[in-house]
Design a protein around this motif. Structure first.
Motif, short mmCIF file in Angstrom:
data_model
loop_
_atom_site.label_atom_id
_atom_site.label_comp_id
_atom_site.label_asym_id
_atom_site.label_seq_id
_atom_site.Cartn_x
_atom_site.Cartn_y
_atom_site.Cartn_z
N VAL A 46 0.84 -1.20 0.00
CA VAL A 46 0.00 0.00 0.00
C VAL A 46 0.87 1.26 0.00
CG1 VAL A 46 -1.71 1.31 1.30
CG2 VAL A 46 -1.91 -1.18 1.13
N GLY A 47 1.90 1.27 0.87
CA GLY A 47 2.76 2.44 0.95
C GLY A 47 3.52 2.71 -0.33
N GLU A 48 4.01 1.65 -0.97
CA GLU A 48 4.75 1.83 -2.22
C GLU A 48 3.84 2.33 -3.34
OE1 GLU A 48 6.57 -1.89 -2.95
OE2 GLU A 48 8.02 -1.73 -1.30
N LEU A 49 2.61 1.84 -3.37
CA LEU A 49 1.68 2.32 -4.40
C LEU A 49 1.37 3.80 -4.19
CD1 LEU A 49 -0.14 1.96 -6.81
CD2 LEU A 49 -1.88 0.94 -5.31
N LEU A 50 1.14 4.19 -2.94
CA LEU A 50 0.90 5.61 -2.66
C LEU A 50 2.10 6.46 -3.07
CD1 LEU A 50 -0.84 5.42 0.83
CD2 LEU A 50 -1.80 6.51 -1.21
N HIS A 51 3.28 6.00 -2.70
CA HIS A 51 4.49 6.77 -3.04
C HIS A 51 4.69 6.85 -4.55
CE1 HIS A 51 8.83 7.46 -3.63
NE2 HIS A 51 8.72 8.22 -2.55
N HIS B 14 -4.07 -1.28 -11.87
CA HIS B 14 -3.84 -2.72 -11.78
C HIS B 14 -3.29 -3.10 -10.40
CE1 HIS B 14 -2.74 -6.79 -12.96
NE2 HIS B 14 -1.51 -6.56 -12.50
N ARG B 15 -2.34 -2.35 -9.90
CA ARG B 15 -1.78 -2.64 -8.59
C ARG B 15 -2.81 -2.42 -7.49
NH1 ARG B 15 3.64 0.82 -8.45
NH2 ARG B 15 3.62 0.12 -6.26
N GLY B 16 -3.67 -1.44 -7.66
CA GLY B 16 -4.73 -1.23 -6.69
C GLY B 16 -5.68 -2.41 -6.62
N ARG B 17 -6.00 -2.98 -7.79
CA ARG B 17 -6.86 -4.16 -7.81
C ARG B 17 -6.17 -5.37 -7.20
NH1 ARG B 17 -8.96 -3.04 -14.00
NH2 ARG B 17 -10.74 -1.68 -13.45
N LEU C 212 -5.09 -8.43 0.71
CA LEU C 212 -6.04 -8.30 1.81
C LEU C 212 -6.59 -9.66 2.24
CD1 LEU C 212 -8.01 -5.11 0.73
CD2 LEU C 212 -6.60 -5.34 2.78
N ALA C 213 -6.98 -10.49 1.26
CA ALA C 213 -7.54 -11.81 1.58
C ALA C 213 -6.51 -12.68 2.29
CB ALA C 213 -8.03 -12.48 0.31
N PHE C 214 -5.28 -12.68 1.78
CA PHE C 214 -4.23 -13.50 2.39
C PHE C 214 -3.91 -13.01 3.80
CE2 PHE C 214 0.32 -14.16 3.26
CZ PHE C 214 0.37 -15.54 3.25
N THR C 215 -3.78 -11.70 3.97
CA THR C 215 -3.43 -11.15 5.27
C THR C 215 -4.53 -11.38 6.28
OG1 THR C 215 -2.13 -9.44 4.16
CG2 THR C 215 -2.68 -9.07 6.47
N VAL D 155 -7.45 1.78 4.47
CA VAL D 155 -6.52 2.55 3.64
C VAL D 155 -6.45 1.96 2.23
CG1 VAL D 155 -4.09 3.16 3.34
CG2 VAL D 155 -5.15 3.38 5.58
N SER D 156 -6.43 0.64 2.14
CA SER D 156 -6.33 -0.03 0.83
C SER D 156 -7.53 0.31 -0.04
CB SER D 156 -6.22 -1.54 1.02
OG SER D 156 -5.08 -1.89 1.77
N LEU D 157 -8.71 0.36 0.57
CA LEU D 157 -9.91 0.69 -0.20
C LEU D 157 -9.82 2.11 -0.75
CD1 LEU D 157 -12.67 -0.90 2.08
CD2 LEU D 157 -11.78 -1.78 -0.08
#
Length: 377
Positions: free
Chosen positions: A187-192, A212-215, A221-224, A261-263
């Motif tokens: 999540v942090g890397e995508l935001l950055h 694509h990375r957001g999807r 999320l499911a794995f975590t 945050v991911s959403l």
């Protein structure tokens, strides 16, 4: 040269060996526990088994001792015992009515497959298999064929639970910690990256990749979520958890914040991707994008600060202080952007819905980060 392995094969072999070395202590512990449970079950249930061969007890003990958590071994034991008792009683009834014939097997199959909802199919199949296997044993000695498997199952369940609970009971805190950290990094890397791309004017070229990375965050999320659930479950009825601090049980709250945050990150990526190819009158202003880019970069730093110690030689500040600073900086930019939009400085005709969507998503994102940061300090 003949006889030499290709480079890809050598690399795969190195990875396999490295993975084996990493898992060897854990696998060795599982092997010792399984062997201990099997021997104890055989010795304990031997007197109740035909000719001292307590195969049912050993099989039950192995199932219980290999459960992922102590709590799971107890619940599995209760379900297994109940299924075996029902199966043995069903076998006894069909033997009394029809004898050990093909008709008895057909009746058992019909009753167990057709009865009950679909979600209980595993339990019904266990009932059916127990009943069918018991038909032969109960043909000559109905009561002996009923009592012996029940006693063996009870003995095996007790042994399996005891060994699983007393000999290195499984904990999955490290797995949960690793999964939460991986999610926070993603999540942090995508935001950055979104902030950096906006600052460099790469919206049109990078927006599809961001989306694509957001999807893909859905998979993280499911794995975590599963890892966090298993970690929480492994702390129940576990003697080893007393050696761990209270911080080991906070992954659930941190995961909930990261899920929110991911959403919002996915919503931002969606809006940016739509705007990259939208009508020219609805394009976002450069001044807005520059300020929004810095907001995203600060938010990315804040997300990573939730799980990492970001101390460096140039910035030795405590990670919680850096988290607080990053969030306050992002909130300050958010207030500035809100004021500029309210004054009409950054807007273009037809772009209000885009500004509103982006500002709403980042506001919710910062609120989730603020909550998570307050509970981590």
């Amino acid at each position: 040269m003949p006889g030499r392995l290709p480079v890809p094969a050598i690399r795969r072999a190195h990875r396999l060996v490295g993975g084996f070395r990493h898992r060897r202590p854990r696998q060795l512990a599982y092997g010792i526990k399984a062997l201990t449970a099997a021997l104890l079950a055989w010795a304990l249930a031997g007197p109740a088994a035909p000719e001292g061969r307590a195969y049912v007890a050993v099989a039950t003990a192995l199932l219980m001792v290999n459960a992922s958590t102590v709590y799971r071994s107890v619940t599995n034991a209760l379900q297994s015992i109940a299924a075996k008792v029902v199966g043995l009683v069903l076998a006894l009834m069909t033997v009394r009515l029809l004898g050990p014939t093909a008709g008895a097997i057909a009746v058992i199959a019909l009753l167990t497959v057709l009865a009950g909802p679909r979600r209980t199919s595993d339990g019904r199949l266990q009932v059916a298999s127990t009943a069918v296997v018991a038909l032969a044993a109960m043909a000559g000695d109905p009561m002996g064929g009923l009592v012996s498997p029940v006693l063996q199952t009870l003995a095996g369940a007790v042994v399996g639970i005891a060994v699983n609970a007393l000999v290195l009971p499984p904990l999955h805190v490290d797995d949960s910690d690793s999964a939460v950290r991986t999610l926070a990094h993603a999540v942090g890397e995508l935001l950055h990256d979104m902030g950096t791309g906006l600052a460099r004017g790469e919206l049109r070229s990078k927006a599809p990749g961001w989306l694509h990375r957001g999807r893909q965050l859905e998979k993280h999320l499911a794995f975590t979520q599963e890892q966090v659930r298993q970690a929480d479950e492994s702390l129940r009825w576990n003697a080893r958890c007393v050696t761990h601090g209270s911080h080991d049980v906070t992954y659930g709250e941190l995961f909930s914040a990261l899920r929110g945050v991911s959403l919002q990150v996915r919503g931002i990526a969606r809006t940016l991707a739509d705007n990259a190819y939208d009508h020219p009158d609805r394009h976002l202003g450069l001044q807005f994008l520059e300020r929004y880019a810095e907001t995203l970069q600060l938010a990315g730093t804040a997300v990573r600060s939730l799980v990492d110690d970001l101390r460096t030689e140039t910035d030795p500040a405590d990670p919680h202080e850096r988290l607080r600073t990053a969030i306050e900086g992002a909130l300050a930019w958010h207030e500035t952007l809100t004021d500029l939009i309210g004054q009409g400085t950054l807007t273009k005709p037809g772009a209000w819905h885009v500004y509103g969507s982006l500002m709403t998503d980042v506001e919710r994102l910062l609120a989730d980060l603020d909550y998570a940061g307050a509970h981590r300090t």
